[in-house]
Design a protein around this motif. Structure first.
Motif, mmCIF file in Angstrom:
data_model
loop_
_atom_site.group_PDB
_atom_site.id
_atom_site.type_symbol
_atom_site.label_atom_id
_atom_site.label_comp_id
_atom_site.label_asym_id
_atom_site.label_seq_id
_atom_site.Cartn_x
_atom_site.Cartn_y
_atom_site.Cartn_z
ATOM 1 N N GLU A 39 73.696 7.191 19.702
ATOM 2 C CA GLU A 39 73.022 8.355 19.129
ATOM 3 C C GLU A 39 72.283 7.897 17.892
ATOM 4 N N LEU A 40 70.990 8.145 17.842
ATOM 5 C CA LEU A 40 70.190 7.704 16.703
ATOM 6 C C LEU A 40 69.192 8.796 16.345
ATOM 7 N N HIS A 41 69.312 9.306 15.107
ATOM 8 C CA HIS A 41 68.412 10.352 14.634
ATOM 9 C C HIS A 41 67.340 9.752 13.731
ATOM 10 N N GLU A 42 66.241 10.491 13.581
ATOM 11 C CA GLU A 42 65.125 10.008 12.767
ATOM 12 C C GLU A 42 65.543 9.857 11.311
ATOM 13 N N PRO A 43 65.179 8.739 10.671
ATOM 14 C CA PRO A 43 65.572 8.528 9.263
ATOM 15 C C PRO A 43 64.934 9.558 8.333
ATOM 16 N N ILE A 44 65.590 9.776 7.208
ATOM 17 C CA ILE A 44 65.089 10.657 6.150
ATOM 18 C C ILE A 44 64.756 9.787 4.944
ATOM 19 N N LEU A 45 63.464 9.755 4.581
ATOM 20 C CA LEU A 45 62.980 8.890 3.506
ATOM 21 C C LEU A 45 62.653 9.737 2.282
ATOM 22 N N GLN A 46 63.189 9.344 1.127
ATOM 23 C CA GLN A 46 62.970 10.071 -0.115
ATOM 24 C C GLN A 46 62.459 9.131 -1.195
ATOM 25 N N ILE A 47 61.532 9.643 -2.025
ATOM 26 C CA ILE A 47 60.953 8.879 -3.129
ATOM 27 C C ILE A 47 61.084 9.720 -4.393
ATOM 28 N N ARG A 48 61.607 9.118 -5.444
ATOM 29 C CA ARG A 48 61.729 9.857 -6.707
ATOM 30 C C ARG A 48 61.353 8.950 -7.885
ATOM 31 N N GLU A 49 60.997 9.603 -8.987
ATOM 32 C CA GLU A 49 60.562 8.882 -10.171
ATOM 33 C C GLU A 49 61.740 8.177 -10.847
ATOM 34 N N SER A 50 61.438 7.086 -11.535
ATOM 35 C CA SER A 50 62.422 6.384 -12.352
ATOM 36 C C SER A 50 62.000 6.484 -13.815
#
Length: 286
Positions: free
Chosen positions: A133-144
């Protein structure tokens, strides 16, 4: 005579099951996604007098479950507990295959195909079904905190645990301080999260990617554009300084205008008083 032979071989299959044989050709492992239809097949490579073919599922308790049987006399028979779930695809005494519809977790395991021959007995082949079972990845980008760094995080859920990889198409960007955390969910899946710091200069439209891999299953990739606000932060200090200077200039101008008017009025009032005093002095001398 035939009926007695059939009953005899059914008896020895249930009570005295024999080991696996290389005479039967089958896949050792079949990979399938949850919810797919699975095809299991067995082929008898030697010419034998086959009376019946039986499909079973191995049980951890030791008592196998009969799924379906095929014989010339009775044709295709699927046991009541598996009707609608198991169907014959190719029904034959030398080559026999079944289809398991919409496989779920409880369908995972090993299956036996038994060729009941006369007078040699039972010939057995085994194939094991392994689900993924493989679901689509969730990609997140945030400031540093740094104007030249961005924190990128990607999570993918699968069964078994997937491999999650971050990547950037541009050569002037690179990842550092990678960390990976795995969490096992209640349904048996595993969520893997990889987090890294993206460093380097980039222009508007720069992208980062995430790939999720699982066994021999084709990987799933997602891409996301770095927010434009990051580009503004590179020139942020300069813009702020210019803005502050302009603002201070405007405030100074607003304050200076009434002060100048007040100063001019004060001078005019003082000149008037001096003129009056001079005129008084002139009258006294006369």
């Amino acid at each position: 005579m035939v009926n007695r032979a059939v009953l005899y071989f059914l008896f020895i299959v249930e009570v005295f099951p024999k080991g696996l044989t290389s005479v039967i050709q089958t896949q050792q492992t079949v990979m399938a996604a949850v919810g797919e239809d699975v095809h299991l097949s067995c082929q008898l490579m030697e010419s034998k007098d086959v009376l019946q073919v039986t499909w079973q599922k191995l049980s951890p308790e030791g008592k196998n479950k009969n799924l379906a049987t095929y014989s010339k006399r009775f044709g295709q028979t699927v046991n009541p507990g598996f009707q609608g779930k198991v169907e014959f695809k190719d029904a034959g005494l030398q080559n026999c295959s079944i289809v398991i519809r919409k496989v779920m977790e409880q369908d995972e395991g090993c299956y036996l195909c038994l060729f009941h021959t006369y007078p040699d007995g039972s010939l057995t082949g085994r194939t094991c079904l392994q689900l993924y079972e493989l679901h689509e990845p969730i990609l997140q980008i945030r400031e540093s905190n740094s104007t030249e760094e961005t924190v990128v995080s990607c999570s993918a859920t699968g069964r078994p645990a997937p491999t999650v990889t971050l990547n950037v198409p541009q050569q002037d960007l690179y990842f550092s301080h990678n960390s990976t955390v795995s969490v096992t969910n209640t349904n048996g899946t595993v969520t893997v999260t990889t987090t890294a710091v993206l460093s380097g200069s980039h222009e508007n439209g720069a992208q980062v990617g995430c790939a999720a891999r699982l066994l021999s299953v084709p990987e799933i990739q997602v891409f996301k554009t770095i927010p434009a606000v990051k580009l503004f932060s590179v020139l942020g200090s300069t813009v702020i300084v210019v803005f502050v200077v302009l603002a201070c200039g405007c405030v100074a101008a607003v304050i200076a205008v009434p002060l100048k008017r007040k100063y001019n009025n004060s001078l005019s009032h003082r000149d008037s008083e001096m003129n009056e005093m001079n005129q008084s002095n002139n009258y006294r001398h006369l």
